[in-house]
Scaffold this active site. Structure first.
Site, PDB file in Angstrom:
ATOM      1  N   ASP A 195       4.152  -0.086  -0.083  1.00  0.00           N
ATOM      2  CA  ASP A 195       4.219   1.170   0.667  1.00  0.00           C
ATOM      3  C   ASP A 195       4.514   2.310  -0.315  1.00  0.00           C
ATOM      4  OD1 ASP A 195       4.471   2.832   3.060  1.00  0.00           O
ATOM      5  OD2 ASP A 195       6.596   2.893   2.571  1.00  0.00           O
ATOM      6  N   THR A 215       0.752   7.265   2.856  1.00  0.00           N
ATOM      7  CA  THR A 215       1.662   7.788   1.826  1.00  0.00           C
ATOM      8  C   THR A 215       1.135   7.513   0.419  1.00  0.00           C
ATOM      9  OG1 THR A 215       2.951   5.750   2.050  1.00  0.00           O
ATOM     10  CG2 THR A 215       3.752   7.681   3.223  1.00  0.00           C
TER      11      THR A 215
END
Length: 542
Positions: free
Chosen positions: A75, A108
């Protein structure tokens, strides 16, 4: 030693209007250019660090914190949050990823990779002698055009269309470590959000969704629970109850322990009779507190964590056990608001305010266990103050459990995006290539530096499909050429299918993502690049 002095340029050597002189003066000013290049190099280094994590076949990063804790994730926001970034320009990309996480919750990594590509394009334009302000303004106009093109190719979605919501959540989970469990986590994410919203809602507060993490079992055992879950355990050291029917629940913010003086004082007692008197007063003080709690009708007590002194001591627990009151301690301060809303009770800061109208009511409060993990479940809450949802997250170990929670949070954010902006677009690099081709056509209608800058912006967008292909072990040049060819023929939904290693129609493959994820990534990346371009000097302060 002889020195040669270059002759001054004559008026005939300078072009009319003095444009060449202005350009030469801009190029001759070395320091601003050095500062810009330094900023761009630092920011691009951050983008390159997370670039390999993009897409379903992206690599994972292992992070070791200063405390020795190990985190494994792909992530982008989590990786950058834990990176020790010192350069101020590079920190802007860390903040950019955090801003995308707040706005959309997903994309992201894409937003940082996109910003890195735009910085590379801006650097080439600067080397051609184009002024940084012109580049920044042209990029802003190009980004607005790209958002227009994205909106044109978006498909409207209704919140009652559960299948499309599931597709979007599954696409988000496909790039995570826990992607093989997307068939379990995606329905949980969709159902959690749908319980909180209706067709008129334009946003959802994810703080109303409580994720309770427990080590034990596997991710397969993660489930959406009816009722309210508490990760704290019931205090059974004094033999108190672990199950209460027709519960009346109170949340207290005062301590069930002897009071302490405001200052650190030592009291020396030489007489045992005086000592006995102090202990007797302590017992009486705590007994009166417990009696006041019982008098209000409370039979389930949630005690807020205290840092000044013990929230509850053994004597208080013994009294609560005799009064048949189920006690749970160490409730965090930031949980109080959620629990008050979920249980329909009000936090009580003083024993004098302990009245029946501040208590919440439920059919059953019990401590249960699943795969060896204990937790408290409150079922059948009578009058909750607001809609809330509880999800039990399980995993074989802490690393998997943390990543499962992060992935589920991203899936929840994707569904929230569809509540805020009810449009879907295909993934797999299709929207970026489509926008790149349309923007190139638009650039041909422009004149001067604006045309150069818009064309450079269009080329920079192709970094997303290129990176997807590279991370999947495919030939990026062949796939990007075929992708551009298919889009030029009018196949707007053609994208890179990383599982099959070919270019295919991704609308049939259920590779969908919210419009808000892509549009906010373009806008935020362009804004950050514009800020970096406008910086021409750097002054540290003392």
């Amino acid at each position: 030693m002889a020195s040669v002095v270059a002759p001054a340029p004559t008026a005939a050597a300078l072009p009319a209007g003095g444009g060449g002189a202005n350009r030469r003066a801009f190029q001759g000013n070395e320091k601003p250019m050095e500062v810009r290049l330094s900023n761009m190099t630092a920011a691009k280094a951050v983008a390159d660090a997370v670039r390999t994590s993009l897409g379903p076949r992206g690599m994972d990063k292992m992070i070791q914190t200063a405390q020795g804790e190990v985190i494994i994730t792909n992530d982008g926001a989590t990786i950058l949050k834990h990176m020790s970034v010192l350069h101020p320009a590079a920190r802007m990309l860390v903040d950019l990823s955090a801003a995308q996480d707040i706005e959309a919750g997903d994309g992201t990594t894409s937003v940082v990779v996109l910003a890195g590509s735009l910085l590379g394009a801006a650097e080439k334009l600067l080397n051609k002698g184009i002024h940084p302000t012109i580049i920044a303004e042209s990029f802003t106009r190009a980004a607005a055009k790209v958002v227009e093109y994205l909106t044109e190719m978006a498909l409207p979605v209704d919140l009652s269309d559960r299948d499309n919501l599931l597709r979007a959540a599954t696409t988000s989970l496909s790039s995570k470590i826990v992607s093989q469990y997307s068939s379990i986590l995606a329905p949980i994410a969709v159902d959690s959000v749908l319980r909180l919203v209706n067709n008129e809602s334009d946003n959802v507060d994810l703080r109303d969704i409580r994720l309770v993490k427990k080590v034990g079992g596997t991710i397969d055992d993660t489930e959406l629970m009816d009722g309210v879950l508490l990760h704290q355990n019931v205090i059974t050291s004094a033999g108190g109850p672990t199950r209460v029917e027709k519960a009346k629940i109170g949340i207290i913010q005062f301590q069930l322990s002897p009071p302490k003086p405001d200052m650190d004082n030592q009291i020396v007692v030489n007489d045992y009779r005086q000592m006995d008197k102090i202990l007797k007063e302590e017992r009486l003080y705590i007994l009166n507190l417990c009696k006041a709690i019982k008098k209000s009708g409370c039979n389930v007590l949630l005690i807020q964590k205290s840092i000044l002194r013990d929230a509850v001591n053994e004597l208080a627990l013994a009294y609560l056990q005799k009064l048949k009151i189920l006690a749970i301690k160490d409730v965090e301060r930031d949980e109080i608001e959620f629990l008050s809303r979920a249980l329909g009770c009000k936090p009580i800061s003083d024993v004098e305010q302990m009245t029946a109208d501040k208590l919440g009511e439920a059919d059953l409060v019990e401590e249960t266990s699943k795969n060896g993990a204990k937790f408290v479940k409150v079922s059948g809450v009578h009058k909750p103050s607001g809609k809330t949802v509880s999800v039990l997250c399980t995993g074989a170990n802490g690393l998997i459990l943390e990543e499962s929670e992060r992935s589920l949070h991203d899936a929840l954010c994707v569904v929230r995006c569809l509540v805020k902006k009810r449009f879907l677009i295909v993934g797999g690099g299709a929207p970026e290539v489509e926008c790149s081709l349309k923007l190139s056509e638009y650039a041909r209608t422009l004149k001067g530096p604006d045309a150069y800058c818009t064309e450079a912006f269009a080329d920079a967008l192709s970094v997303v499909p290129t990176t997807l292909a590279e991370n999947s072990g495919l030939n990026p040049i062949l796939l990007l050429t075929e992708l551009r060819n298919r889009h030029a023929k009018g196949e707007k939904t053609a994208g890179i299918n990383v599982r099959k290693g070919v270019v295919s129609d991704l609308s049939g493959e259920s590779v969908l993502q919210p419009l808000l994820v892509s549009s906010s990534a373009i806008e935020l990346a362009t804004e950050t690049v514009g800020l970096l371009l406008r910086i021409d000097d750097y002054h540290p302060t003392r």
